[in-house]
Design an enzyme around this catalytic site. Structure first.
Site, PDB file in Angstrom:
ATOM      1  N   MET A  53      29.824  31.083  32.675  1.00  0.00           N
ATOM      2  CA  MET A  53      30.221  30.823  31.283  1.00  0.00           C
ATOM      3  C   MET A  53      30.738  29.388  31.156  1.00  0.00           C
ATOM      4  SD  MET A  53      31.609  34.371  29.691  1.00  0.00           S
ATOM      5  CE  MET A  53      33.286  34.251  30.251  1.00  0.00           C
ATOM      6  N   HIS A  73      32.211  28.060  41.231  1.00  0.00           N
ATOM      7  CA  HIS A  73      30.829  28.065  40.720  1.00  0.00           C
ATOM      8  C   HIS A  73      29.938  27.169  41.583  1.00  0.00           C
ATOM      9  CE1 HIS A  73      33.112  28.683  36.779  1.00  0.00           C
ATOM     10  NE2 HIS A  73      32.357  29.762  36.860  1.00  0.00           N
ATOM     11  N   GLY A 132      30.657  35.461  42.265  1.00  0.00           N
ATOM     12  CA  GLY A 132      31.856  35.266  43.082  1.00  0.00           C
ATOM     13  C   GLY A 132      32.624  36.579  43.266  1.00  0.00           C
TER      14      GLY A 132
HETATM   15  O1  PAF Z   1      31.511  35.838  35.502  1.00  0.00           O
HETATM   16  C1  PAF Z   1      31.099  35.283  34.469  1.00  0.00           C
HETATM   17  O2  PAF Z   1      31.247  34.084  34.281  1.00  0.00           O
HETATM   18  C2  PAF Z   1      30.426  36.140  33.401  1.00  0.00           C
HETATM   19  O3  PAF Z   1      31.004  37.395  33.297  1.00  0.00           O
HETATM   20  C3  PAF Z   1      28.908  36.241  33.582  1.00  0.00           C
HETATM   21  C4  PAF Z   1      28.542  36.964  34.865  1.00  0.00           C
HETATM   22  C5  PAF Z   1      28.285  34.857  33.594  1.00  0.00           C
HETATM   23  C6  PAF Z   1      28.296  37.034  32.422  1.00  0.00           C
HETATM   24  O4  PAF Z   1      28.570  36.444  31.191  1.00  0.00           O
END
Ligand code: PAF
Length: 235
Positions: free
Chosen positions: A30, A37, A147
């Site tokens: 997100m 990330h 993660g």
């Molecule tokens: O973990 C996240 O950032 C969100 O829940 C995801 C997996 C991208 C789904 O919107």
């Protein structure tokens, strides 16, 4: 790195990668990216011919009183970070592209999505499972990376993949932590200095539970009590 905004273009790219026999690794996010990330992206880079990252703040996983409007965003910074982590395609669709009309089709899991975090955030995991299923259909990945910080989310996604026979390998990687042990999270940016100081108690409670288990304590209630005691040291 190529930026992709539409579903049609992303599906065409995925289709041609597959046609060329290339493997695709997807890192769904997100945005407001941090080292957690980036570690997923680097691992995806090592294990696949093509790496696709998605950035989409998914409205269907936020409750009506949650932080959708103020969720932190940094599109330019995120683009640079993705590029430096070796991402080939960044899929960043607008909300109207992903949900052109009021969503009426959902992936709903019984049991696992309703307990723990699911019990205090009704509909949250339905939104997560739905958007991840959509992303899998759009990006057509061979592998998808998540993660371990979001432990229940990983369990929900694995269950969805099994339940719907989706042909995607779900890879879960260890939590990346700040120097003092706090799990990295985009939402840590909400914390002021005092709250940041308190947040570390979560890590201390986890460590205390771990130590007890390693010392041979196997009764869940004893471990829970110890962790509760540590959590209650915060004023
Ligand atoms: O973990 C996240 O950032 C969100 O829940 C995801 C997996 C991208 C789904 O919107």
């Amino acid at each position: 790195m190529k930026n992709v905004k539409t579903i049609a273009e992303m599906q065409a790219v995925a289709e041609s990668l597959r046609w060329e026999g290339k493997t695709i690794g997807l890192v769904p996010t997100m945005g407001f990216l941090h080292e957690g990330h980036l570690s997923l992206m680097r691992t995806a880079r090592e294990g696949n011919d093509a790496v696709i990252a998605s950035i989409f703040v998914n409205p269907t996983q936020f409750g009506p009183k949650e932080d959708l409007a103020r969720y932190p965003r940094d599109e330019d910074g995120d683009r640079q970070k993705c590029e430096s982590a070796g991402v080939d395609y960044l899929f960043m669709p607008p909300v109207a592209e992903m949900y052109p009309e009021k969503p009426s089709v959902f992936v709903d899991l019984e049991g696992i999505a309703c307990m723990l975090e699911g019990s205090i955030r009704p509909g949250h995991f339905r939104g997560v499972a739905t958007v991840v299923a959509k992303l899998f259909n759009i990006v057509k990945p061979h592998r998808a990376y998540f993660g371990q910080k979001d432990y229940q989310q990983c369990a929900v996604i694995k269950r969805m993949v099994r339940g719907l026979n989706l042909d995607v390998e779900v890879i879960v990687l260890p939590t990346v932590r700040e120097a003092d042990g706090l799990a990295m999270s985009s939402r840590n940016s909400y914390l002021d200095a005092k709250q940041r100081g308190k947040a570390i108690v979560l890590f201390h409670a986890l460590k205390a539970g771990e130590e007890l288990i390693r010392a041979g304590v196997h009764e869940p209630e004893k471990v829970r009590q110890k962790m509760r005691d540590v959590l209650l040291t915060v004023e």
